[in-house]
Motif scaffolding. Sequence first.
Motif, PDB file in Angstrom:
ATOM      1  N   GLY A  31       0.815  -1.202   0.000  1.00 35.53           N
ATOM      2  CA  GLY A  31       0.000   0.000   0.000  1.00 35.53           C
ATOM      3  C   GLY A  31       0.852   1.257   0.000  1.00 35.53           C
ATOM      4  O   GLY A  31       0.362   2.355  -0.248  1.00 35.53           O
ATOM      5  N   ASP A  32       2.136   1.085   0.241  1.00 37.99           N
ATOM      6  CA  ASP A  32       3.075   2.200   0.271  1.00 37.99           C
ATOM      7  C   ASP A  32       3.684   2.395  -1.117  1.00 37.99           C
ATOM      8  O   ASP A  32       4.263   1.471  -1.685  1.00 37.99           O
ATOM      9  CB  ASP A  32       4.174   1.909   1.296  1.00 37.99           C
ATOM     10  CG  ASP A  32       5.209   3.006   1.347  1.00 37.99           C
ATOM     11  OD1 ASP A  32       4.884   4.070   1.910  1.00 37.99           O
ATOM     12  OD2 ASP A  32       6.315   2.796   0.828  1.00 37.99           O
ATOM     13  N   GLU A  33       3.550   3.587  -1.662  1.00 42.28           N
ATOM     14  CA  GLU A  33       4.056   3.883  -3.011  1.00 42.28           C
ATOM     15  C   GLU A  33       5.557   3.621  -3.131  1.00 42.28           C
ATOM     16  O   GLU A  33       6.029   3.071  -4.127  1.00 42.28           O
ATOM     17  CB  GLU A  33       3.768   5.346  -3.369  1.00 42.28           C
ATOM     18  CG  GLU A  33       4.370   5.774  -4.684  1.00 42.28           C
ATOM     19  CD  GLU A  33       4.276   7.258  -4.951  1.00 42.28           C
ATOM     20  OE1 GLU A  33       4.872   7.702  -5.940  1.00 42.28           O
ATOM     21  OE2 GLU A  33       3.616   7.981  -4.173  1.00 42.28           O
ATOM     22  N   TYR A  34       6.311   4.004  -2.119  1.00 47.23           N
ATOM     23  CA  TYR A  34       7.763   3.825  -2.182  1.00 47.23           C
ATOM     24  C   TYR A  34       8.152   2.350  -2.175  1.00 47.23           C
ATOM     25  O   TYR A  34       9.073   1.939  -2.876  1.00 47.23           O
ATOM     26  CB  TYR A  34       8.448   4.554  -1.034  1.00 47.23           C
ATOM     27  CG  TYR A  34       8.246   6.050  -1.091  1.00 47.23           C
ATOM     28  CD1 TYR A  34       8.527   6.773  -2.241  1.00 47.23           C
ATOM     29  CD2 TYR A  34       7.763   6.737   0.010  1.00 47.23           C
ATOM     30  CE1 TYR A  34       8.340   8.146  -2.292  1.00 47.23           C
ATOM     31  CE2 TYR A  34       7.573   8.105  -0.027  1.00 47.23           C
ATOM     32  CZ  TYR A  34       7.861   8.803  -1.186  1.00 47.23           C
ATOM     33  OH  TYR A  34       7.676  10.158  -1.229  1.00 47.23           O
ATOM     34  N   THR A  35       7.435   1.547  -1.413  1.00 42.88           N
ATOM     35  CA  THR A  35       7.708   0.110  -1.397  1.00 42.88           C
ATOM     36  C   THR A  35       7.437  -0.477  -2.774  1.00 42.88           C
ATOM     37  O   THR A  35       8.232  -1.286  -3.268  1.00 42.88           O
ATOM     38  CB  THR A  35       6.845  -0.607  -0.336  1.00 42.88           C
ATOM     39  OG1 THR A  35       7.121  -0.040   0.942  1.00 42.88           O
ATOM     40  CG2 THR A  35       7.125  -2.092  -0.316  1.00 42.88           C
ATOM     41  N   ALA A  56      14.557   4.063  -8.358  1.00 40.64           N
ATOM     42  CA  ALA A  56      13.207   4.266  -7.815  1.00 40.64           C
ATOM     43  C   ALA A  56      12.930   5.726  -7.488  1.00 40.64           C
ATOM     44  O   ALA A  56      11.820   6.074  -7.112  1.00 40.64           O
ATOM     45  CB  ALA A  56      13.004   3.411  -6.567  1.00 40.64           C
ATOM     46  N   ASP A  57      13.951   6.562  -7.611  1.00 45.21           N
ATOM     47  CA  ASP A  57      13.843   7.992  -7.325  1.00 45.21           C
ATOM     48  C   ASP A  57      13.366   8.239  -5.886  1.00 45.21           C
ATOM     49  O   ASP A  57      12.405   8.963  -5.648  1.00 45.21           O
ATOM     50  CB  ASP A  57      12.919   8.686  -8.330  1.00 45.21           C
ATOM     51  CG  ASP A  57      13.053  10.204  -8.271  1.00 45.21           C
ATOM     52  OD1 ASP A  57      14.147  10.700  -7.908  1.00 45.21           O
ATOM     53  OD2 ASP A  57      12.051  10.900  -8.576  1.00 45.21           O
ATOM     54  N   VAL A  58      14.084   7.574  -4.952  1.00 46.43           N
ATOM     55  CA  VAL A  58      13.825   7.764  -3.528  1.00 46.43           C
ATOM     56  C   VAL A  58      15.165   7.988  -2.838  1.00 46.43           C
ATOM     57  O   VAL A  58      16.221   7.719  -3.405  1.00 46.43           O
ATOM     58  CB  VAL A  58      13.100   6.544  -2.899  1.00 46.43           C
ATOM     59  CG1 VAL A  58      11.729   6.343  -3.525  1.00 46.43           C
ATOM     60  CG2 VAL A  58      13.928   5.280  -3.006  1.00 46.43           C
ATOM     61  N   ALA A  63      15.025   3.802   0.470  1.00 48.73           N
ATOM     62  CA  ALA A  63      15.260   2.567  -0.286  1.00 48.73           C
ATOM     63  C   ALA A  63      15.663   1.441   0.654  1.00 48.73           C
ATOM     64  O   ALA A  63      15.087   0.346   0.594  1.00 48.73           O
ATOM     65  CB  ALA A  63      16.332   2.792  -1.350  1.00 48.73           C
ATOM     66  N   TYR A  64      16.618   1.688   1.539  1.00 48.53           N
ATOM     67  CA  TYR A  64      17.069   0.638   2.458  1.00 48.53           C
ATOM     68  C   TYR A  64      15.976   0.226   3.436  1.00 48.53           C
ATOM     69  O   TYR A  64      15.834  -0.957   3.759  1.00 48.53           O
ATOM     70  CB  TYR A  64      18.322   1.068   3.217  1.00 48.53           C
ATOM     71  CG  TYR A  64      19.572   0.895   2.394  1.00 48.53           C
ATOM     72  CD1 TYR A  64      20.092  -0.368   2.145  1.00 48.53           C
ATOM     73  CD2 TYR A  64      20.233   1.998   1.864  1.00 48.53           C
ATOM     74  CE1 TYR A  64      21.242  -0.534   1.388  1.00 48.53           C
ATOM     75  CE2 TYR A  64      21.381   1.843   1.109  1.00 48.53           C
ATOM     76  CZ  TYR A  64      21.883   0.573   0.870  1.00 48.53           C
ATOM     77  OH  TYR A  64      23.015   0.407   0.121  1.00 48.53           O
TER      78      TYR A  64
END
Length: 115
Positions: A31-35, A56-58, A63-64
């Motif tokens: 549900g998390d966009e970054y994940t 991923a542009d994070v 990221a980690y």
Amino acid sequence: MSVNPTPRSKRHPDWTGDIDLSANELFELFGDEYTRRVYETITEQPRSGRAVAEAADVSRATAYRRLNDLRDAGLVRTEMMICDDGHHKERFMSVPTSISISLGDGIGATVDVAD
């Protein structure tokens, strides 16, 4: 450069069998966009944490954090890469999986690891 597999998942150190995630855990995780962005990035190809962050542009911290969550869930594994200069770094890759979600009598989810 040599590659040495090092199992790091807390739940599935050998990456075999079924992954025991509930539907709620799957929905919370993805549900998390970054994940989702981080996971999509490593399903394209194995990458180092820095390369995942860039693709991923994070931020690297994001990221980690997401890679660790995915690894703890059994959906990501790592290999330690030893460079010719003696430095080392982890390479993250997705564990081949099949995810099924059913919406019949309540919400159910099944995650199977491919052999």
